[in-house]
Motif scaffolding. Structure first.
Motif, PDB file in Angstrom:
ATOM      1  N   HIS A 154      11.356 -49.919  -6.237  1.00 31.73           N
ATOM      2  CA  HIS A 154      12.441 -48.966  -6.467  1.00 31.73           C
ATOM      3  C   HIS A 154      11.943 -47.552  -6.159  1.00 31.73           C
ATOM      4  CE1 HIS A 154      13.861 -52.308  -9.058  1.00 31.73           C
ATOM      5  NE2 HIS A 154      15.061 -51.880  -8.714  1.00 31.73           N
ATOM      6  N   TRP A 155      12.788 -46.771  -5.481  1.00 29.34           N
ATOM      7  CA  TRP A 155      12.472 -45.359  -5.260  1.00 29.34           C
ATOM      8  C   TRP A 155      12.980 -44.529  -6.425  1.00 29.34           C
ATOM      9  CZ3 TRP A 155       9.141 -44.165  -1.641  1.00 29.34           C
ATOM     10  CH2 TRP A 155       9.019 -44.993  -0.520  1.00 29.34           C
ATOM     11  N   ILE A 156      12.247 -43.469  -6.763  1.00 31.17           N
ATOM     12  CA  ILE A 156      12.697 -42.499  -7.764  1.00 31.17           C
ATOM     13  C   ILE A 156      13.283 -41.306  -7.022  1.00 31.17           C
ATOM     14  CG2 ILE A 156      12.020 -40.963  -9.646  1.00 31.17           C
ATOM     15  CD1 ILE A 156       9.802 -42.886 -10.349  1.00 31.17           C
ATOM     16  N   ASP A 157      14.563 -41.023  -7.232  1.00 29.73           N
ATOM     17  CA  ASP A 157      15.253 -39.956  -6.505  1.00 29.73           C
ATOM     18  C   ASP A 157      15.058 -38.623  -7.228  1.00 29.73           C
ATOM     19  OD1 ASP A 157      16.817 -38.387  -4.953  1.00 29.73           O
ATOM     20  OD2 ASP A 157      18.727 -39.316  -5.496  1.00 29.73           O
ATOM     21  N   LEU A 158      14.319 -37.707  -6.594  1.00 30.69           N
ATOM     22  CA  LEU A 158      14.091 -36.378  -7.160  1.00 30.69           C
ATOM     23  C   LEU A 158      14.509 -35.284  -6.172  1.00 30.69           C
ATOM     24  CD1 LEU A 158      10.554 -36.992  -8.715  1.00 30.69           C
ATOM     25  CD2 LEU A 158      12.701 -36.755  -9.956  1.00 30.69           C
ATOM     26  N   THR A 159      15.420 -35.612  -5.279  1.00 30.66           N
ATOM     27  CA  THR A 159      15.765 -34.658  -4.216  1.00 30.66           C
ATOM     28  C   THR A 159      16.411 -33.383  -4.747  1.00 30.66           C
ATOM     29  OG1 THR A 159      17.848 -35.858  -3.891  1.00 30.66           O
ATOM     30  CG2 THR A 159      16.005 -36.429  -2.447  1.00 30.66           C
ATOM     31  N   GLY A 160      16.968 -33.432  -5.938  1.00 26.85           N
ATOM     32  CA  GLY A 160      17.588 -32.227  -6.481  1.00 26.85           C
ATOM     33  C   GLY A 160      16.625 -31.327  -7.212  1.00 26.85           C
ATOM     34  N   ALA A 161      15.347 -31.676  -7.230  1.00 27.40           N
ATOM     35  CA  ALA A 161      14.377 -30.932  -8.041  1.00 27.40           C
ATOM     36  C   ALA A 161      13.771 -29.744  -7.326  1.00 27.40           C
ATOM     37  CB  ALA A 161      13.260 -31.871  -8.492  1.00 27.40           C
ATOM     38  N   ALA A 162      14.012 -29.574  -6.039  1.00 30.66           N
ATOM     39  CA  ALA A 162      13.363 -28.491  -5.304  1.00 30.66           C
ATOM     40  C   ALA A 162      14.301 -27.908  -4.265  1.00 30.66           C
ATOM     41  CB  ALA A 162      12.080 -28.991  -4.626  1.00 30.66           C
ATOM     42  N   TYR A 163      13.834 -26.848  -3.680  1.00 37.55           N
ATOM     43  CA  TYR A 163      14.573 -26.122  -2.645  1.00 37.55           C
ATOM     44  C   TYR A 163      14.939 -27.041  -1.483  1.00 37.55           C
ATOM     45  CZ  TYR A 163      14.971 -22.883   1.367  1.00 37.55           C
ATOM     46  OH  TYR A 163      15.371 -22.202   2.489  1.00 37.55           O
ATOM     47  N   ARG A 164      16.213 -27.006  -1.087  1.00 40.23           N
ATOM     48  CA  ARG A 164      16.643 -27.735   0.104  1.00 40.23           C
ATOM     49  C   ARG A 164      16.908 -26.707   1.203  1.00 40.23           C
ATOM     50  NH1 ARG A 164      19.113 -32.639   1.370  1.00 40.23           N
ATOM     51  NH2 ARG A 164      19.277 -33.227  -0.825  1.00 40.23           N
ATOM     52  N   PRO A 165      16.176 -26.762   2.311  1.00 42.70           N
ATOM     53  CA  PRO A 165      16.362 -25.778   3.373  1.00 42.70           C
ATOM     54  C   PRO A 165      17.798 -25.743   3.871  1.00 42.70           C
ATOM     55  CG  PRO A 165      14.392 -27.079   3.750  1.00 42.70           C
ATOM     56  CD  PRO A 165      15.133 -27.735   2.624  1.00 42.70           C
ATOM     57  N   ARG A 166      18.241 -24.557   4.238  1.00 38.83           N
ATOM     58  CA  ARG A 166      19.578 -24.426   4.811  1.00 38.83           C
ATOM     59  C   ARG A 166      19.636 -25.079   6.184  1.00 38.83           C
ATOM     60  NH1 ARG A 166      18.467 -19.224   3.111  1.00 38.83           N
ATOM     61  NH2 ARG A 166      18.162 -18.573   5.278  1.00 38.83           N
ATOM     62  N   PRO A 202      12.965 -26.130  18.703  1.00 33.88           N
ATOM     63  CA  PRO A 202      12.491 -27.511  18.908  1.00 33.88           C
ATOM     64  C   PRO A 202      11.247 -27.851  18.106  1.00 33.88           C
ATOM     65  CG  PRO A 202      11.915 -26.135  20.788  1.00 33.88           C
ATOM     66  CD  PRO A 202      12.788 -25.298  19.903  1.00 33.88           C
ATOM     67  N   THR A 203      10.604 -26.856  17.507  1.00 32.16           N
ATOM     68  CA  THR A 203       9.402 -27.136  16.729  1.00 32.16           C
ATOM     69  C   THR A 203       9.714 -27.589  15.311  1.00 32.16           C
ATOM     70  OG1 THR A 203       9.080 -24.920  15.777  1.00 32.16           O
ATOM     71  CG2 THR A 203       8.235 -25.307  18.020  1.00 32.16           C
ATOM     72  N   GLU A 204      10.957 -27.441  14.860  1.00 31.58           N
ATOM     73  CA  GLU A 204      11.271 -27.814  13.476  1.00 31.58           C
ATOM     74  C   GLU A 204      11.139 -29.313  13.280  1.00 31.58           C
ATOM     75  OE1 GLU A 204      13.638 -25.994  10.470  1.00 31.58           O
ATOM     76  OE2 GLU A 204      14.809 -25.014  12.051  1.00 31.58           O
ATOM     77  N   LEU A 205      10.576 -29.685  12.146  1.00 30.68           N
ATOM     78  CA  LEU A 205      10.350 -31.089  11.805  1.00 30.68           C
ATOM     79  C   LEU A 205      11.328 -31.502  10.715  1.00 30.68           C
ATOM     80  CD1 LEU A 205       8.605 -33.666  12.052  1.00 30.68           C
ATOM     81  CD2 LEU A 205       7.051 -32.661  10.348  1.00 30.68           C
ATOM     82  N   ARG A 206      12.235 -32.387  11.052  1.00 36.07           N
ATOM     83  CA  ARG A 206      13.202 -32.951  10.115  1.00 36.07           C
ATOM     84  C   ARG A 206      13.893 -31.865   9.286  1.00 36.07           C
ATOM     85  NH1 ARG A 206       9.864 -37.931   7.529  1.00 36.07           N
ATOM     86  NH2 ARG A 206      11.866 -38.289   6.489  1.00 36.07           N
ATOM     87  N   PRO A 207      14.580 -30.928   9.943  1.00 36.66           N
ATOM     88  CA  PRO A 207      15.213 -29.823   9.214  1.00 36.66           C
ATOM     89  C   PRO A 207      16.269 -30.314   8.235  1.00 36.66           C
ATOM     90  CG  PRO A 207      15.995 -29.933  11.489  1.00 36.66           C
ATOM     91  CD  PRO A 207      14.847 -30.881  11.390  1.00 36.66           C
ATOM     92  N   GLY A 208      16.380 -29.591   7.113  1.00 34.59           N
ATOM     93  CA  GLY A 208      17.405 -29.887   6.124  1.00 34.59           C
ATOM     94  C   GLY A 208      16.950 -30.734   4.963  1.00 34.59           C
ATOM     95  N   ARG A 209      15.822 -31.410   5.060  1.00 38.51           N
ATOM     96  CA  ARG A 209      15.393 -32.264   3.949  1.00 38.51           C
ATOM     97  C   ARG A 209      14.680 -31.419   2.894  1.00 38.51           C
ATOM     98  NH1 ARG A 209       9.820 -35.543   4.788  1.00 38.51           N
ATOM     99  NH2 ARG A 209       8.621 -33.945   5.875  1.00 38.51           N
TER     100      ARG A 209
END
Length: 616
Positions: A257-269, A276-283
């Motif tokens: 099972h995964w523990i979902d903590l995505t709301g615990a930190a800054y989410r990039p705009r 083109p250098t950005e890696l997986r923007p938005g996560r």
């Protein structure tokens, strides 16, 4: 309780009575370890301790670490202690430990970092007394009690135990019972059966992917919680072993099972997608970790989470029988220590000299100019480490936030090879004769920042500590054209002598052996002290060290400063009288050092007088 004099690695350990709120003197039966780089930990009960220490002549390795471990019972005279393990003459370190379930383990690490482990049964006949201890040390060979059972795992692997299970994290491929397991995998097997020699119960709990690797594992009473890095950003997964009746019935599969903590930190705009250098923007760019509250008998977890602009949060959660999280509640959140409004956090990739993609984090307020399109370059502080498989992950840094980001600077952290961001192969690619790749990766990140218009060579300052100080020195001497200043804390700078200074002997597998001529041929061009050239131009360097550093000898910084001054180069040198390898023993000292570092960096990045005074 272990106490350090002035921040050194050597510690004094005393027993503290929680009820009486005082230390117990040896005359009262309290346990005590004098100042040394050894350890004193609890054994199987409250009247037993496991001790590794400086026991006199021949008891320390060439790295200054203990090569013998003993068991001490309360009230027992030191000369009557039981001798649990003695390392070979070339061993780097030897120790013993007791897990949460009362099992005693013995460990010895050899000169290349390979490790041997034994389980010591409770009823094992163990030699005791000073004569037995001296005899074992004088023999110069590895010795353990006859009843000790060797743990049959690869010497390079990391192992763990939880309840009735053994976990094995591989650093190199391994074949067992005709099945090949790859580096980076986490395997599990029933501990009792494994110790009996049975090899049919191995289960793969985690297999790495091109972007994800296992960073850590923590047991509760009934579950194993994994910290997984996915492109250097952490997430948590719960693994639940089958019950005994399921196992006996042939059901060997573990639950996940995964523990979902995505709301615990800054989410990039969201971005416009033009970089083109950005890696997986938005996560979300998050650092999380988990620790059992009391792993022997509960499934409660402490979970901490933080981000580059998000102060650490500590939460308490309970795992259900199936491994799902329930009842998570925040216990405490640290206050914001700097103004993060408008600060943007992003992750990018640079390209190294051999084409390898190297990720890096960028933190700062976007700059723009009325007279031009796109970003405006400005002061940028680039941090790197690149050694020992240590991963660079999101981390709340209030001192850098206050002293650098609030002032308008950009902060960048590089995830070079030599680190652990992409597993054992990523680490090993930057060790020994591959050390040049770490420098090339760091230079690749610098070029990416310059090419993207984030900064210019004159506005870019590099910073690192310890092995990161070596990387800074290598950047200074190999690529001075890319930077405007350099800061090296507690640095390793003389690769010819480092194995003969303090604990340097245990790092041969990381940086190479200068006493091996084949190694030295590739090491010398990267040794900052040896790479300085009289005719070359270098940006200013700030060196910081401590007289009390008993890990990386201050001679590295001292001789580098002397050599640079002899060549007429700009170099600043600060040596604290205490602080140990961290360089700081008290908060006030850390604050002063941080102010010095960021002031130097700002002046270097803005063309100021780096070693002058304000207004000079």
């Amino acid at each position: 309780m272990s106490l350090s004099e002035g921040g050194s690695d050597a510690t004094v350990t005393e027993e503290f009575d929680l009820d009486a709120r005082r230390f117990l003197a040896a005359s009262e039966g309290g346990f005590h370890k004098p100042s040394s780089k050894g350890t004193l930990t609890w054994g199987a009960d409250a009247d037993t301790c496991l001790l590794s220490d400086n026991f006199g002549a021949g008891s320390l390795s060439q790295a200054g670490l203990p090569r013998q471990a003993r068991r001490l019972h309360r009230g027992q005279a030191p000369q009557d202690t039981e001798v649990l393990i003695t390392g070979a003459a070339d061993a780097i370190i030897t120790r013993s430990s007791c897990d949460a379930w009362g099992r005693t383990w013995l460990m010895s690490m050899g000169p290349t970092g390979d490790t041997r482990i034994w389980w010591l049964p409770d009823d094992a006949d163990v030699p005791a007394g000073e004569e037995a201890a001296r005899r074992a040390l004088a023999a110069d060979c590895e010795s353990v009690p006859a009843a000790a059972v060797a743990l049959d795992v690869p010497a390079s692997a990391s192992t763990g135990v939880g309840r009735d299970w053994l976990t094995i994290q591989l650093r190199e491929p391994w074949q067992v019972s005709g099945v090949r397991y790859e580096a980076g995998m986490l395997l599990a097997a029933p501990l009792r059966e494994w110790l009996r020699g049975e090899r049919d119960g191995l289960e793969v709990l985690f297999a790495p992917t091109p972007s994800s690797v296992l960073s850590a594992a923590a047991w509760t009473a009934n579950h194993l919680v994994l910290t997984v890095l996915d492109d250097a950003v952490a997430r948590l997964e719960v693994c639940t072993p089958p019950s005994q009746w399921e196992w006996d019935a042939g059901g060997h599969a573990w639950g996940h099972h995964w523990i979902d903590l995505t709301g615990a930190a800054y989410r990039p705009r969201d971005t416009d997608g033009n970089d083109p250098t950005e890696l997986r923007p938005g996560r979300p760019l998050l650092e999380v970790s988990a620790q059992a509250v009391r792993q022997r008998d509960t499934d409660y977890l402490f979970i901490s989470a933080s981000g580059w602009t998000t102060p650490p949060t500590l939460a308490l959660a309970r795992l259900t029988e199936e491994g799902e999280v329930t009842g998570m509640s925040v216990l405490r959140q640290a206050p914001a220590r700097f103004d993060a409004r408008g600060v943007r956090v992003s992750q990018h990739v640079a390209v190294s000299a051999d084409g390898t993609r190297v990720p890096y984090f960028q933190i700062g307020r976007p700059r723009s100019g009325a007279s031009q399109e796109g970003p405006v370059s400005g002061p940028t502080l680039l941090y790197g480490y690149g050694a020992f498989g240590t991963s660079q992950t999101p981390c709340y840094q209030p001192l850098t936030g206050r002293a650098w980001l609030e002032r308008g600077g950009t902060y960048v952290v590089a995830c070079t090879r030599g680190g652990g961001e992409y597993g054992p192969a990523w680490h090993l690619a930057g060790t020994g004769q591959g050390r040049h790749r770490v420098v090339e990766d760091f230079a690749g990140v610098a070029r990416s920042l310059i090419d993207r218009g984030v900064t210019t060579p004159g506005q870019l300052v590099v910073h690192g500590s310890s092995a990161g100080g070596l990387l800074v020195g290598e950047m200074l001497t190999c690529h001075p054209e890319l930077i405007g200043g350099a800061i090296a804390e507690a640095p390793l700078l003389d690769l010819e002598r480092y194995t003969h200074l303090l604990t340097g002997a245990m790092w041969r597998s990381e940086f190479g052996d200068p006493d091996d001529l084949d190694d030295w041929v590739t090491m010398r061009p990267l040794s900052p002290f040896h790479a300085l050239r009289p005719e070359a131009e270098y940006p200013p360097l700030l060196l910081l060290t401590s007289t009390a550093d008993d890990r990386v000898h201050p001679a590295h910084a001292r001789t580098m400063a002397y050599r640079m001054r002899e060549l007429g180069l700009e170099v600043g040198y600060v040596e604290q009288s205490e602080g140990g390898h961290a360089g700081t023993a008290v908060p006030a000292q850390r604050a002063a050092t941080s102010a010095l570092i960021h002031t130097f960096a700002w002046r270097a990045a803005t063309g100021g007088d780096v070693f002058g005074y304000p207004g000079s």
